[in-house]
Design a protein around this motif. Structure first.
Motif, mmCIF file in Angstrom:
data_model
loop_
_atom_site.group_PDB
_atom_site.id
_atom_site.type_symbol
_atom_site.label_atom_id
_atom_site.label_comp_id
_atom_site.label_asym_id
_atom_site.label_seq_id
_atom_site.Cartn_x
_atom_site.Cartn_y
_atom_site.Cartn_z
ATOM 1 N N SER A 123 -7.832 29.846 -47.191
ATOM 2 C CA SER A 123 -6.385 30.336 -47.292
ATOM 3 C C SER A 123 -5.796 29.177 -48.442
ATOM 4 O O SER A 123 -5.904 28.059 -48.024
ATOM 5 N N TRP A 124 -5.558 29.516 -49.795
ATOM 6 C CA TRP A 124 -5.463 28.499 -50.751
ATOM 7 C C TRP A 124 -4.036 28.764 -51.245
ATOM 8 O O TRP A 124 -3.179 29.786 -51.457
ATOM 9 N N ILE A 125 -3.558 27.548 -51.484
ATOM 10 C CA ILE A 125 -2.672 27.384 -52.295
ATOM 11 C C ILE A 125 -2.768 26.891 -53.638
ATOM 12 O O ILE A 125 -3.378 25.853 -53.880
ATOM 13 N N VAL A 126 -2.408 27.595 -54.801
ATOM 14 C CA VAL A 126 -2.979 27.284 -55.894
ATOM 15 C C VAL A 126 -1.635 26.783 -56.752
ATOM 16 O O VAL A 126 -0.642 27.334 -56.868
ATOM 17 N N VAL A 127 -1.838 25.837 -57.635
ATOM 18 C CA VAL A 127 -0.771 25.348 -58.589
ATOM 19 C C VAL A 127 -1.483 25.248 -59.920
ATOM 20 O O VAL A 127 -2.514 24.864 -60.245
ATOM 21 N N GLY A 128 -0.848 26.030 -60.828
ATOM 22 C CA GLY A 128 -1.301 26.202 -62.057
ATOM 23 C C GLY A 128 -0.524 26.066 -63.553
ATOM 24 O O GLY A 128 1.017 26.411 -63.249
ATOM 25 N N GLY A 129 -1.061 25.785 -64.480
ATOM 26 C CA GLY A 129 -0.307 25.656 -65.793
ATOM 27 C C GLY A 129 -1.199 25.886 -66.876
ATOM 28 O O GLY A 129 -2.629 25.860 -66.633
ATOM 29 N N HIS A 130 -0.883 26.620 -67.877
ATOM 30 C CA HIS A 130 -1.799 26.806 -69.312
ATOM 31 C C HIS A 130 -1.798 25.935 -70.428
ATOM 32 O O HIS A 130 -0.791 25.120 -70.531
ATOM 33 N N TYR A 131 -3.098 25.665 -70.734
ATOM 34 C CA TYR A 131 -3.225 24.606 -71.650
ATOM 35 C C TYR A 131 -3.304 25.137 -73.227
ATOM 36 O O TYR A 131 -3.417 24.421 -73.799
ATOM 37 N N THR A 221 -11.791 37.125 -59.538
ATOM 38 C CA THR A 221 -13.261 36.748 -59.109
ATOM 39 C C THR A 221 -12.779 35.780 -57.726
ATOM 40 O O THR A 221 -13.831 34.892 -57.519
ATOM 41 N N LEU A 222 -11.888 36.216 -56.905
ATOM 42 C CA LEU A 222 -11.755 35.310 -55.614
ATOM 43 C C LEU A 222 -13.031 35.627 -54.849
ATOM 44 O O LEU A 222 -13.599 36.848 -54.514
ATOM 45 N N PRO A 223 -13.677 34.771 -54.120
ATOM 46 C CA PRO A 223 -14.443 34.997 -53.127
ATOM 47 C C PRO A 223 -13.868 35.981 -52.089
ATOM 48 O O PRO A 223 -13.049 35.812 -51.693
ATOM 49 N N GLU A 224 -14.989 36.596 -51.582
ATOM 50 C CA GLU A 224 -14.809 37.368 -50.388
ATOM 51 C C GLU A 224 -14.136 36.669 -49.075
ATOM 52 O O GLU A 224 -14.638 35.686 -48.766
ATOM 53 N N GLY A 225 -13.132 37.381 -48.597
ATOM 54 C CA GLY A 225 -12.298 36.794 -47.446
ATOM 55 C C GLY A 225 -11.253 35.488 -47.809
ATOM 56 O O GLY A 225 -10.733 35.280 -46.830
ATOM 57 N N VAL A 226 -11.109 35.353 -49.184
ATOM 58 C CA VAL A 226 -10.302 34.305 -49.347
ATOM 59 C C VAL A 226 -8.833 35.038 -49.752
ATOM 60 O O VAL A 226 -8.651 35.963 -50.328
ATOM 61 N N GLU A 227 -7.740 34.561 -49.197
ATOM 62 C CA GLU A 227 -6.472 34.916 -49.553
ATOM 63 C C GLU A 227 -5.555 33.632 -50.299
ATOM 64 O O GLU A 227 -5.997 32.434 -50.093
ATOM 65 N N PHE A 326 -0.541 37.104 -60.073
ATOM 66 C CA PHE A 326 -0.546 36.785 -58.595
ATOM 67 C C PHE A 326 0.193 37.795 -57.844
ATOM 68 O O PHE A 326 -0.245 38.390 -56.827
ATOM 69 N N ILE A 327 1.445 38.029 -58.019
ATOM 70 C CA ILE A 327 2.518 39.009 -57.335
ATOM 71 C C ILE A 327 2.123 40.354 -57.607
ATOM 72 O O ILE A 327 1.917 40.888 -56.659
#
Length: 399
Positions: A123-131, A221-227, A326-327
């Protein structure tokens, strides 16, 4: 009884007693460890974070990323910025995953992702920005590239990438403090991913491609089972409360006292933008949106007591950045965006945050913010909110 038998009995007794003693010692040590962990957990849940992000270091990194030059995809400046991100994360102690991908226009695109594994690895929380950066916008004609157009990409989006790096550093700092003071390995509830996306920017009206390919590569390309428990998008913020509208802008007719910090978030009421693009909005998506907006509101307005007039959580109704990927795939997300209320609409005279143009430079940000200190103050507003979101997950208060 023979002497050999007697010796055997004595040795057996010693071994048994030693085993009992070892078990008692082990249980005693285990009890001390459990007590220390309980004490630490109590301190965590009741107290604030042991340290907060350093906005001055974030602004230093904004300057560094801007100094690389025009970070258009497949350029030397673009590659150098990617190397900087990778080396910084590795210096912090992370193993960096490099996600390579290609498109019709990009032969060497790369995402950089660092992981802090939590109690739940799936179960992931992702924080991202683009470079990456782009230069094409003009006041009259939008989306047309012209010869010599270059941009430092200081606001769009060195601000976001520099913030991702600082949050990754802060998580490591908290982990080290926990170990030094309590001898305990600190873990968040969720697994946190700190990501620098490539190829977020649309390449202009003549492009055969869209945009957002870096984050799209990640979510497809998320691994199987990841949310994805939550995605937090950092793209163009810092010019926001408490940054005041400068006098020159006020004299020109701008009637907003401050820049706003908007968190464009998975909608609670208005899903029309996503439904118009074919997204099947489920009851679960609606429920997750309510939870996320409530969580953000608690941090912003209850814990930090930011003014609701200038710092607001809103339904996302325009997409326009990496949170869309994501949404649209069912994961709750929010976008931190610093700006004046209107973007050249309704006869608004407030100057807009620079993007996609030669004016997207560090010196322009300083001018709009009333100096470097103003930009640091605006960045700190968002950084503190992000730090509390991380801390709430560590203390088990995410939900």
């Amino acid at each position: 009884m023979s002497q050999l038998k007697l010796v055997t009995i004595i040795i057996t007794g010693i071994v048994v007693l030693a085993g009992l003693g070892g078990a008692i010692v082990f249980l005693g040590v285990r009890g001390l460890i459990d007590a220390a962990e309980e004490e630490f957990q109590n301190e965590l849940s009741e107290g604030p974070p042991p340290s907060l992000p350093q906005a001055t270091w974030v602004v230093d990194d904004i300057e560094t990323l801007a100094d690389f030059g025009y970070r258009k995809i497949d350029t030397v400046a673009h590659a150098n910025a990617g190397d900087f991100i990778q080396f910084r994360l590795e210096d912090l102690g992370y193993e960096v995953e490099i996600q390579n991908f290609t498109t019709q226009l990009c032969e060497d695109c790369r995402n950089y992702v660092a992981t802090m594994e939590g109690e739940d690895p799936d179960s992931w929380i992702v924080v991202g920005g683009h470079y990456d950066a782009i230069c094409y916008s003009q006041q009259v004609i939008i989306g047309i590239e012209y010869p010599g157009c270059t941009s430092e990409g200081a606001y769009d989006d060195a601000t976001g990438v520099a913030s991702v790096l600082e949050l990754a550093r802060l998580m490591k700092e908290w982990q080290q403090l926990a170990w030094d003071e309590f001898g305990i390995e600190l873990k968040p509830e969720h697994t946190w991913k700190f990501a620098a996306w490539d190829y977020e920017e649309w390449q202009g009206s003549g492009s055969p491609e869209g945009a957002g390919y870096g984050s799209e590569t990640f979510v497809t390309t998320l691994p199987e089972g990841v949310e994805i428990a939550t995605y937090i998008n950092l793209d163009m913020y810092g010019l926001n409360w408490p940054v005041e509208t400068q006098l020159a802008s006020q004299l020109s007719g701008c009637d907003e006292d401050y820049f706003h910090l908007y968190l464009f978030t998975s909608p609670v009421d208005d899903w029309s933008y996503y439904e118009d693009r074919g997204v099947n909005v489920t009851d679960e998506m609606r429920e997750q949106a309510v939870l996320l907006q409530d969580r953000l509101g608690m941090v912003l307005h209850e814990q930090l007591q930011y003014p609701t007039e200038w710092v607001a959580v809103l339904d996302d109704t325009k997409g326009n950045s990496d949170h869309y990927n994501f949404i649209s795939r069912g994961w709750p997300a929010t976008w931190f965006r610093g700006m004046h209320e209107f973007l050249q609409e309704e006869d608004d005279t407030c100057e807009q945050s620079p993007k996609h143009a030669p004016t997207d430079r560090v010196d322009v940000l300083y001018t709009l913010a009333g100096g470097r200190g103003g930009l640091e103050a605006g960045m700190q507003t968002g950084l503190n909110a992000l730090a509390l979101l991380m801390w709430n997950d560590i203390t088990g208060n995410w939900e």
